[in-house]
Each structure stands twice: as C-alpha cells, then as structure tokens.
Motif scaffolding. Structure first.
Motif, PDB file in Angstrom:
ATOM      1  N   GLY A   1       0.791  -1.230   0.000  1.00  0.00           N
ATOM      2  CA  GLY A   1       0.000   0.000   0.000  1.00  0.00           C
ATOM      3  C   GLY A   1       0.817   1.270   0.000  1.00  0.00           C
ATOM      4  O   GLY A   1       0.263   2.366   0.068  1.00  0.00           O
ATOM      5  N   THR A   2       2.143   1.158  -0.108  1.00  0.00           N
ATOM      6  CA  THR A   2       2.998   2.347  -0.142  1.00  0.00           C
ATOM      7  C   THR A   2       2.772   3.103  -1.440  1.00  0.00           C
ATOM      8  O   THR A   2       2.838   2.523  -2.525  1.00  0.00           O
ATOM      9  N   SER A   3       2.514   4.397  -1.334  1.00  0.00           N
ATOM     10  CA  SER A   3       2.354   5.222  -2.535  1.00  0.00           C
ATOM     11  C   SER A   3       3.728   5.617  -3.071  1.00  0.00           C
ATOM     12  O   SER A   3       4.737   5.560  -2.343  1.00  0.00           O
ATOM     13  N   VAL A   4       3.751   6.043  -4.307  1.00  0.00           N
ATOM     14  CA  VAL A   4       5.000   6.528  -4.898  1.00  0.00           C
ATOM     15  C   VAL A   4       5.508   7.724  -4.094  1.00  0.00           C
ATOM     16  O   VAL A   4       6.698   7.842  -3.812  1.00  0.00           O
ATOM     17  N   ARG A   5       4.593   8.591  -3.674  1.00  0.00           N
ATOM     18  CA  ARG A   5       4.984   9.762  -2.864  1.00  0.00           C
ATOM     19  C   ARG A   5       5.605   9.324  -1.546  1.00  0.00           C
ATOM     20  O   ARG A   5       6.630   9.867  -1.111  1.00  0.00           O
TER      21      ARG A   5
END
Length: 70
Positions: free
Chosen positions: A19-23
């Motif tokens: 669930g880690t976003s690119v940001r």
C-alpha cells in the motif's frame, strides 16, 4: 502485519509495506519530491499521480534527481 513487498528502484531491490504510494516511497528514500522525475514500469509518472499510485510487488521505478550548481 502484512508481508513486505519487493520493488526495484534504480536497479536495487527495496522492501516496502504493502500500500505504499509513490509519494511515500520518496519520503522513505529521503528524496525531495520537487527535484525528481519518476519512470514507473517504463512510463513517466506525472507528479499528479504520485499520491494515488501504490507500488506493487515487482514494480520497477527509475528516479532521477535534478541537481543544480554552477
């Protein structure tokens, strides 16, 4: 707790929580989001999509930092 996923960043394997976003990845790497461009699975990823795009196992990212100087 969920198992970490493995992604490739500039040719190196990194472990991240699902669930880690690119940001969030940029924060994790300590990179200034105002000074980078990102290629995500062979396509340029617009800055407007960084927050919404979640990395998945096996994704490949190339992150280029802009450096000023004179």
């Amino acid at each position: 707790m969920a198992e970490p996923i493995h992604v490739h960043v500039n040719g190196e394997t990194k472990q991240l929580p699902p669930g880690t976003s690119v940001r969030a990845l940029l924060d994790h790497l300590g990179l200034n989001p105002g000074r980078v461009a990102i290629e995500y699975n062979l396509e340029i990823l617009p800055k407007t999509k960084w927050e919404l795009t979640q990395v998945a196992a096996g994704d490949r990212l190339e992150i280029v930092q802009f450096v000023g100087g004179g």
